[in-house]
Design a protein around this motif. Sequence first.
Motif, PDB file in Angstrom:
ATOM      1  N   GLU A 176       0.834  -1.208   0.000  1.00 14.26           N
ATOM      2  CA  GLU A 176       0.000   0.000   0.000  1.00 14.26           C
ATOM      3  C   GLU A 176       0.863   1.250   0.000  1.00 14.26           C
ATOM      4  N   SER A 177       1.972   1.196   0.761  1.00  6.93           N
ATOM      5  CA  SER A 177       2.888   2.335   0.820  1.00  6.93           C
ATOM      6  C   SER A 177       3.542   2.563  -0.536  1.00  6.93           C
ATOM      7  N   ASP A 178       3.932   1.467  -1.208  1.00  4.66           N
ATOM      8  CA  ASP A 178       4.538   1.574  -2.537  1.00  4.66           C
ATOM      9  C   ASP A 178       3.542   2.174  -3.526  1.00  4.66           C
ATOM     10  N   GLU A 179       2.268   1.747  -3.418  1.00  3.19           N
ATOM     11  CA  GLU A 179       1.238   2.250  -4.322  1.00  3.19           C
ATOM     12  C   GLU A 179       1.011   3.744  -4.088  1.00  3.19           C
ATOM     13  N   LYS A 180       0.991   4.161  -2.827  1.00  2.00           N
ATOM     14  CA  LYS A 180       0.825   5.588  -2.511  1.00  2.00           C
ATOM     15  C   LYS A 180       1.992   6.395  -3.071  1.00  2.00           C
ATOM     16  N   ARG A 181       3.209   5.831  -2.950  1.00  2.00           N
ATOM     17  CA  ARG A 181       4.380   6.526  -3.465  1.00  2.00           C
ATOM     18  C   ARG A 181       4.323   6.653  -4.979  1.00  2.00           C
ATOM     19  N   ARG A 182       3.922   5.546  -5.637  1.00  2.00           N
ATOM     20  CA  ARG A 182       3.807   5.586  -7.105  1.00  2.00           C
ATOM     21  C   ARG A 182       2.756   6.599  -7.537  1.00  2.00           C
ATOM     22  N   ARG A 183       1.624   6.631  -6.800  1.00  2.00           N
ATOM     23  CA  ARG A 183       0.559   7.566  -7.141  1.00  2.00           C
ATOM     24  C   ARG A 183       1.035   8.999  -6.952  1.00  2.00           C
ATOM     25  N   LYS A 184       1.772   9.230  -5.869  1.00  2.00           N
ATOM     26  CA  LYS A 184       2.283  10.580  -5.615  1.00  2.00           C
ATOM     27  C   LYS A 184       3.286  10.989  -6.685  1.00  2.00           C
ATOM     28  N   GLU A 185       4.166  10.057  -7.086  1.00  2.00           N
ATOM     29  CA  GLU A 185       5.138  10.352  -8.135  1.00  2.00           C
ATOM     30  C   GLU A 185       4.432  10.687  -9.441  1.00  2.00           C
ATOM     31  N   GLU A 186       3.348   9.965  -9.735  1.00  2.00           N
ATOM     32  CA  GLU A 186       2.578  10.208 -10.957  1.00  2.00           C
ATOM     33  C   GLU A 186       1.922  11.586 -10.900  1.00  2.00           C
ATOM     34  N   ILE A 187       1.380  11.921  -9.719  1.00  2.00           N
ATOM     35  CA  ILE A 187       0.744  13.234  -9.553  1.00  2.00           C
ATOM     36  C   ILE A 187       1.771  14.336  -9.752  1.00  2.00           C
ATOM     37  N   ILE A 188       2.955  14.179  -9.137  1.00  2.00           N
ATOM     38  CA  ILE A 188       3.998  15.201  -9.249  1.00  2.00           C
ATOM     39  C   ILE A 188       4.455  15.336 -10.700  1.00  2.00           C
ATOM     40  N   LYS A 223      -3.672  19.323  -1.843  1.00  2.00           N
ATOM     41  CA  LYS A 223      -4.152  18.428  -0.785  1.00  2.00           C
ATOM     42  C   LYS A 223      -3.487  17.065  -0.927  1.00  2.00           C
ATOM     43  N   GLU A 224      -3.368  16.600  -2.173  1.00  2.00           N
ATOM     44  CA  GLU A 224      -2.721  15.313  -2.446  1.00  2.00           C
ATOM     45  C   GLU A 224      -1.207  15.401  -2.245  1.00  2.00           C
ATOM     46  N   CYS A 225      -0.616  16.515  -2.681  1.00  2.00           N
ATOM     47  CA  CYS A 225       0.839  16.706  -2.615  1.00  2.00           C
ATOM     48  C   CYS A 225       1.142  18.106  -2.090  1.00  2.00           C
ATOM     49  N   PRO A 226       1.188  18.267  -0.772  1.00  2.00           N
ATOM     50  CA  PRO A 226       1.402  19.597  -0.188  1.00  2.00           C
ATOM     51  C   PRO A 226       2.719  20.250  -0.597  1.00  2.00           C
ATOM     52  N   ASP A 227       3.698  19.439  -1.050  1.00  2.00           N
ATOM     53  CA  ASP A 227       4.997  20.001  -1.411  1.00  2.00           C
ATOM     54  C   ASP A 227       5.006  20.626  -2.808  1.00  2.00           C
ATOM     55  N   ILE A 228       3.895  20.536  -3.541  1.00  2.00           N
ATOM     56  CA  ILE A 228       3.826  21.176  -4.864  1.00  2.00           C
ATOM     57  C   ILE A 228       3.331  22.606  -4.688  1.00  2.00           C
ATOM     58  N   SER A 242       2.307  26.513  -6.063  1.00  2.00           N
ATOM     59  CA  SER A 242       1.549  27.011  -7.218  1.00  2.00           C
ATOM     60  C   SER A 242       2.491  27.305  -8.390  1.00  2.00           C
ATOM     61  N   LYS A 243       3.695  27.793  -8.087  1.00  2.00           N
ATOM     62  CA  LYS A 243       4.661  28.072  -9.168  1.00  2.00           C
ATOM     63  C   LYS A 243       5.072  26.778  -9.868  1.00  2.00           C
ATOM     64  N   LYS A 244       5.315  25.738  -9.076  1.00  2.28           N
ATOM     65  CA  LYS A 244       5.737  24.465  -9.662  1.00  2.28           C
ATOM     66  C   LYS A 244       4.638  23.900 -10.562  1.00  2.28           C
ATOM     67  N   ALA A 245       3.381  24.107 -10.163  1.00  3.03           N
ATOM     68  CA  ALA A 245       2.268  23.565 -10.925  1.00  3.03           C
ATOM     69  C   ALA A 245       1.948  24.389 -12.172  1.00  3.03           C
ATOM     70  N   LEU A 246       2.269  25.685 -12.153  1.00  4.05           N
ATOM     71  CA  LEU A 246       1.767  26.576 -13.203  1.00  4.05           C
ATOM     72  C   LEU A 246       2.817  27.249 -14.086  1.00  4.05           C
ATOM     73  N   LEU A 247       3.996  27.522 -13.545  1.00  2.00           N
ATOM     74  CA  LEU A 247       4.956  28.360 -14.286  1.00  2.00           C
ATOM     75  C   LEU A 247       5.333  27.781 -15.652  1.00  2.00           C
ATOM     76  N   THR A 248       5.672  26.496 -15.679  1.00  2.00           N
ATOM     77  CA  THR A 248       6.072  25.876 -16.951  1.00  2.00           C
ATOM     78  C   THR A 248       4.935  25.947 -17.956  1.00  2.00           C
ATOM     79  N   PHE A 249       3.724  25.663 -17.479  1.00  2.20           N
ATOM     80  CA  PHE A 249       2.550  25.724 -18.352  1.00  2.20           C
ATOM     81  C   PHE A 249       2.360  27.134 -18.912  1.00  2.20           C
ATOM     82  N   LEU A 250       2.356  28.134 -18.038  1.00  2.00           N
ATOM     83  CA  LEU A 250       2.106  29.509 -18.476  1.00  2.00           C
ATOM     84  C   LEU A 250       3.193  30.008 -19.428  1.00  2.00           C
ATOM     85  N   SER A 251       4.420  29.522 -19.240  1.00  3.22           N
ATOM     86  CA  SER A 251       5.546  29.977 -20.066  1.00  3.22           C
ATOM     87  C   SER A 251       5.605  29.295 -21.424  1.00  3.22           C
ATOM     88  N   ASN A 252       5.148  28.028 -21.481  1.00  3.53           N
ATOM     89  CA  ASN A 252       5.431  27.233 -22.678  1.00  3.53           C
ATOM     90  C   ASN A 252       4.213  26.753 -23.463  1.00  3.53           C
TER      91      ASN A 252
END
Length: 203
Positions: free
Chosen positions: A108-120, A143-148, A150-160
């Motif tokens: 279950e821990s491995d699955e959560k890690r894989r899911r988090k990696e996919e989300i990131i 909520k799913e990944c508190p370490d992300i 807003s800049k990490k989620a949006l900057l690349t998208f807005l720039s490219n």
Amino acid sequence: MDKIAVISRNQELVPFLDCNQVVIYEKKEGQWLAVRNNSFPAIKGKTIGELRAETEAVRILTGDAKAVLCRELSGIPFSVFNQRGYCIFCGDKADQETFDGMVKDMEESDEKRRRKEEIIKNAGPVETETPGIYYLDLVQLQKECPDISSKKALLTFLSNIPFLELHLVCAHIPPWLEADTSFEKKIRQKEGGIQVTVTRKQC
């Protein structure tokens, strides 16, 4: 097959500093069997360095086990095993049910890690059914990944990414986005936050 290292005193689960034995268990034909047994001298280290060195010697005895089970593992010994990537379990039983439960927890821990990696990896706006219109629920993402951020989620998208509109759900408009004058922002109140429609400012 995954292996489990049980650290004990004469096969009785006791706190790590009282232990003198490592038994490696492996599941074969549906049953967990002891496949290796190593004894070690009582841990006597008084300083951090001594305790770390003695714990490392015990860790080597666990070989290629993915998890360790002990009655109690804390402080420097916990740190040694944790830094080496072991799944650490504490309990008072070393039986078939406990081992199966440990494996389930690890899966279950491995699955959560894989899911988090996919989300990131995919953290960013996605195109809707309407070409050029993108959507991102930043509240849910963080909520799913508190370490992300807003800049990490949006900057690349807005720039490219060329886009017509970005529909962004957030608790509040990120200050850096609000200050960016190259985009128009229309804000609408939404339950639990706001929805911001972002468009490129026309020259």
